[in-house]
Each structure stands twice: as C-alpha cells, then as structure tokens.
Design a protein around this motif. Structure first.
Motif, PDB file in Angstrom:
ATOM      1  N   TRP A 109       0.192  -6.950   7.436  1.00 40.71           N
ATOM      2  CA  TRP A 109      -0.199  -5.546   7.377  1.00 40.71           C
ATOM      3  C   TRP A 109      -0.613  -4.982   8.737  1.00 40.71           C
ATOM      4  O   TRP A 109      -1.566  -4.227   8.848  1.00 40.71           O
ATOM      5  N   HIS A 116       5.429  -6.211   4.463  1.00 37.01           N
ATOM      6  CA  HIS A 116       3.981  -5.973   4.542  1.00 37.01           C
ATOM      7  C   HIS A 116       3.559  -5.551   5.950  1.00 37.01           C
ATOM      8  O   HIS A 116       2.603  -6.076   6.522  1.00 37.01           O
ATOM      9  N   THR A 117       4.289  -4.587   6.505  1.00 36.02           N
ATOM     10  CA  THR A 117       3.995  -4.069   7.837  1.00 36.02           C
ATOM     11  C   THR A 117       4.196  -2.560   7.833  1.00 36.02           C
ATOM     12  O   THR A 117       5.234  -2.074   7.374  1.00 36.02           O
ATOM     13  N   TYR A 118       3.208  -1.823   8.329  1.00 38.16           N
ATOM     14  CA  TYR A 118       3.317  -0.369   8.425  1.00 38.16           C
ATOM     15  C   TYR A 118       4.044   0.013   9.712  1.00 38.16           C
ATOM     16  O   TYR A 118       4.047  -0.737  10.694  1.00 38.16           O
TER      17      TYR A 118
END
Length: 372
Positions: free
Chosen positions: A218, A240-242
C-alpha cells in the motif's frame, strides 16, 4: 567496502595486463613507469582517490592538471598535492576498472550487456539503498539523464532535460526527501525491450517497484504524464499500491476528466514536484565535504608519516639552475674521497642551496626536510 576492494583488484589487474601487453611500445618518458616504482593501488589509496574525485566536483577547474598548478599562486590548490601527485592520480584514472574485460561478452554476442562494465555499481547501490533506508508511503517514479556526448549505445536524446543527450535512468525515489531507492539503466529498445502485451510505462513502474520489494504494501506512487494511465492505476491497485499523476489527453480517459479545467496548484503531482525540489543544498554540500575528508584522511596520514608535513615554504620548492658553467657537488651521489666518485650538478636546491641532480632530488628532499 566490497565494491572498493573489487575496484582495487580489477584496477591492478588491468594495469598489469596493460603494461605486459604494451611493454615494447611504452616510451621511456611515459608516466606508466611510475606505476611499477610506486607499486599497486591499495584500498587506502583508492579511498583517497574517490575523495579527490568528489572534491573535483566541488572545485571546478578547466583541466585535471590544473589541480596541481604551482606556477600561479592564485590558482593553487595545495590539498590535491597533499593527497596525490599528478602522475599517480592520472595513472589510477587511466587504469581504473571494475570488471575483468576478459569476462565481458563482445558486442556481436547474444549475451552482450551494454552496462556490463559498471553493472556492479548499479547492483551495489540498489542493494545498499534498501539495506540502510525504509521509505515513507509516498514514492515518485521518473526518468533522469546523466549528461554525456560520448559515443555509446546507451546515449539517449531527451529534449526536455537540461543536458538533452546522455544515459537515461529509470528512478524510484521517496517523494518527500528525493532519496533514490532503486534505479535501472535504460539500455535502448534492442537490449532492453518491453515484454509483449505490455506498455513501456506500465512495465517500468511495476518492474521498479517489484525489484525494490515495495509491491503489495500500500505504497503511494506519484508519476508524471509519461507513466500515468488508467490501465496502470488498475494494475497497481490490484497489487495493493496507490498511484497519482497527471494524464495525457490522448490516453483513454472519461470525458468528464478530459474536460476538467484545473489550475496547476490543484494538481497533486505539482505539489509533490515542489516537495522534491525543496532540497537543502547547503546540508548536501556539508555532507559531501565531510565525506571527502573521511575518504582521504588515512591516505594523507600515511603520506605525512613517511615524508613529514611540509611547511608552506617547502611546498613549492624546486631545483634552480646555476648560471653559466658553475657546478656543485651533488649532496646525494657525490663521494669526494673515492677516485671517480665526485659527481657535479648544475642544479641546486632552493632551500639549502646544495648541489643536487634532478634524479637525486627525491632522496635529497627527505634529508632536507629531516634536517629542518
């Protein structure tokens, strides 16, 4: 330290091979002969060499030899002469190597790697960057250019960069501090192709994050318009990475976003760009100065232990030629009480005014310093 030891090993190997291969072509006046006289490069000496290179970046001069200029006091920089003689420094620079050339594949080989000669530096940096630092949540990915106009297959042209021509790097940095956490060297389309069914922007971003071990944690990645796309945002979200960034109008976007009229101050990327440019130049300069002192300290101490610390008067000492046909006995090699042992010289030491040959001056200077 392991990287420095490898530099020392490969530099000595290359110097030995070079001298052996060209021993019949080296002139008598070549400075290469000094390598044999002064011996192999040592780890302490190499640290001092790195310190000199860093200091040259802070103190800019027209040529390398100008750092050892004694003719004009206004241009004199005694620190460099304390650390290295000019010939020794240029010899280390000439023979500097990190990889054994015999282990590098030729260019026409299928296994040829354009960055093979400096790949250990890239790998070492990326490993140490992850070992000694944990980045905050906000990351930034962009391209950087190391300016050069040399003939290399790695050279790229980026008109928006200040240097325009150079070696392109893909860099993953921390957005707040600008700390580089991982980087890859772009080798060009031939040696660094984009995998099938992938776009270059998406491939670069995901490969950097994967190599740095930051996926599925994240983190929040900021990119410019070259990288940003809806496809990349969806892919990173699944990992799961913005991601946040500006998007080019020619890329697939909803009409509502394309027609939005936002001010530059409302762009998240612009705000992050301002943070990246807020580095404290003074603190960075202070860090480099401390690093230079630390790298060169051991080597300078050893030099001073062997030869003594020279005072200001003797830093610039040299031989002076006697007028006319005048000569004096050489204070080093002349022995008057032995038949044929008297040796005369047309030069004298400007400090003690004793006769001395040019070839004997090194031994004489040690005695001269010790007497004082």
């Amino acid at each position: 330290m392991d990287l420095m030891k490898k530099y020392v090993l490969e530099t000595n190997r290359y110097a030995r091979n070079f001298i052996t291969r060209n021993q019949h072509n080296i002139s008598n006046k070549s400075r290469v002969h000094d390598w044999r006289k002064k011996g192999k490069l040592t780890l302490t000496e190499f640290k001092a060499f790195v310190g000199v290179i860093l200091n040259m970046g802070l103190i800019r001069k027209a040529t390398i030899s100008e750092y050892w200029n004694r003719k004009h006091s206004s241009q004199s920089t005694p620190w460099f002469r304390k650390v290295f003689t000019r010939n020794r420094f240029q010899l280390v620079l000439k023979f500097l190597h990190l990889v054994d050339n015999r282990k590098i594949a030729p260019r026409n080989s299928s296994s040829y790697d354009p960055i093979a000669k400096f790949k250990p530096i890239v790998d070492h940096f990326n490993l140490k960057a992850k070992t000694h630092y944990s980045p905050s949540q906000n990351l930034f990915i962009d391209e950087s250019l190391i300016g050069t106009k040399s003939r290399t297959i790695l050279r790229q042209y980026i008109p928006t960069k200040h240097a325009k021509f150079g070696v392109k790097l893909w860099m993953l940095t921390e957005a707040i501090t600008g700390y580089c956490f991982h980087f890859n060297v772009y080798k060009g389309k031939i040696y660094d192709p984009t995998p099938a069914r992938e776009t270059q922007d998406s491939y670069v971003v995901t490969s950097l994050l994967r190599a740095a071990g930051l996926l599925n944690k994240w983190y929040h990645v900021f990119c410019d318009s070259f990288f940003t796309s809806l496809a990349l945002a969806k892919r990173l979200l699944n990992l799961h990475t913005y991601t946040t960034g500006t998007v080019r109008s020619n890329r697939p976007l909803p009409n509502l976003i394309k027609s939005a009229n936002l001010r530059p101050s409302q762009s998240m990327f612009m705000r992050q760009q301002e943070i990246l440019n807020s580095d404290n130049a003074k603190s960075r300069l202070h860090f480099i100065q401390l690093l230079i002192d630390d790298l060169s300290e051991d080597h300078m101490k050893r030099n001073h232990a062997n030869f003594g610390v020279l005072n200001d008067e003797r830093k610039n000492q040299h031989l002076r030629k006697l007028p006319g046909r005048k000569e004096k006995d050489c204070s080093v090699c002349s022995v008057r009480n032995v038949p044929g042992g008297r040796k005369r010289s047309k030069h004298i030491c400007v400090v003690c005014h004793k006769g001395v040959h040019k070839t004997c001056f090194k031994k004489h200077s040690r005695r001269c310093y010790a007497d004082e």
